[in-house]
Design a protein around this motif. Structure first.
Motif, PDB file in Angstrom:
ATOM      1  N   GLU A  18       0.791  -1.002   0.071  1.00 28.00           N
ATOM      2  CA  GLU A  18       0.044  -0.094   0.055  1.00 28.00           C
ATOM      3  C   GLU A  18       0.886   1.339   0.163  1.00 28.00           C
ATOM      4  O   GLU A  18       0.643   2.188  -0.870  1.00 28.00           O
ATOM      5  CB  GLU A  18      -0.716   0.005   1.236  1.00 28.00           C
ATOM      6  N   GLN A  21       2.656   1.692  -3.538  1.00 30.35           N
ATOM      7  CA  GLN A  21       1.502   2.239  -4.544  1.00 30.35           C
ATOM      8  C   GLN A  21       1.224   3.808  -4.111  1.00 30.35           C
ATOM      9  O   GLN A  21       1.099   4.521  -5.222  1.00 30.35           O
ATOM     10  CB  GLN A  21       0.367   1.408  -4.476  1.00 30.35           C
ATOM     11  N   LYS A  22       1.099   4.037  -2.924  1.00 26.68           N
ATOM     12  CA  LYS A  22       0.775   5.436  -2.680  1.00 26.68           C
ATOM     13  C   LYS A  22       1.933   6.418  -3.086  1.00 26.68           C
ATOM     14  O   LYS A  22       1.740   7.520  -3.409  1.00 26.68           O
ATOM     15  CB  LYS A  22       0.273   5.543  -1.411  1.00 26.68           C
ATOM     16  N   GLU A  23       3.156   6.012  -2.420  1.00 21.02           N
ATOM     17  CA  GLU A  23       4.419   6.878  -2.611  1.00 21.02           C
ATOM     18  C   GLU A  23       4.923   6.613  -3.942  1.00 21.02           C
ATOM     19  O   GLU A  23       5.708   7.848  -4.390  1.00 21.02           O
ATOM     20  CB  GLU A  23       5.122   6.710  -1.465  1.00 21.02           C
ATOM     21  N   LYS A  27       2.461  -0.593  -8.498  1.00 22.47           N
ATOM     22  CA  LYS A  27       1.349  -1.937  -7.888  1.00 22.47           C
ATOM     23  C   LYS A  27       2.372  -2.943  -7.415  1.00 22.47           C
ATOM     24  O   LYS A  27       3.279  -3.444  -8.264  1.00 22.47           O
ATOM     25  CB  LYS A  27       0.563  -2.165  -8.741  1.00 22.47           C
TER      26      LYS A  27
END
Length: 95
Positions: A18, A21-23, A27
């Motif tokens: 997570e 993917q966020k930073e 994926k």
């Protein structure tokens, strides 16, 4: 030499994937767990840690985020240049 004696748990993998993917916009589906585990082993050894939970807790701490973020980015990302992408984006032809 400190050996990593455990496998990455599902909870740690979810937290890592997570965050990645966020930073980073990368994926990390469950099929990449072994890859991520392998790449993080080097960091665990360098930091003298023996389990992924310890690394996860450190990486998500204020001190760890500050000190370890760039190392994490380096082991997660690859240093591959995709010339077709460069050409399509900025018109640079590699040859």
């Amino acid at each position: 030499m400190n050996l990593v004696r455990s496998e990455m748990g599902d909870a740690e993998f979810r937290r890592f994937s997570e965050m990645i993917q966020k930073e980073l916009g990368i994926k990390m589906p469950p099929t990449k767990k072994v890859l991520l585990q392998s790449r993080f082993q080097k960091r665990l050894r360098a930091l003298g840690m023996s389990c992924y939970k310890e690394y996860c807790d450190y990486l998500f701490s204020d001190a760890g985020r500050e000190a370890e973020r760039q190392h994490m980015v380096d082991v997660v990302t690859t240093n591959t240049t995709h010339f077709g992408y460069l050409h399509s984006r900025v018109g640079i032809h590699p040859f």
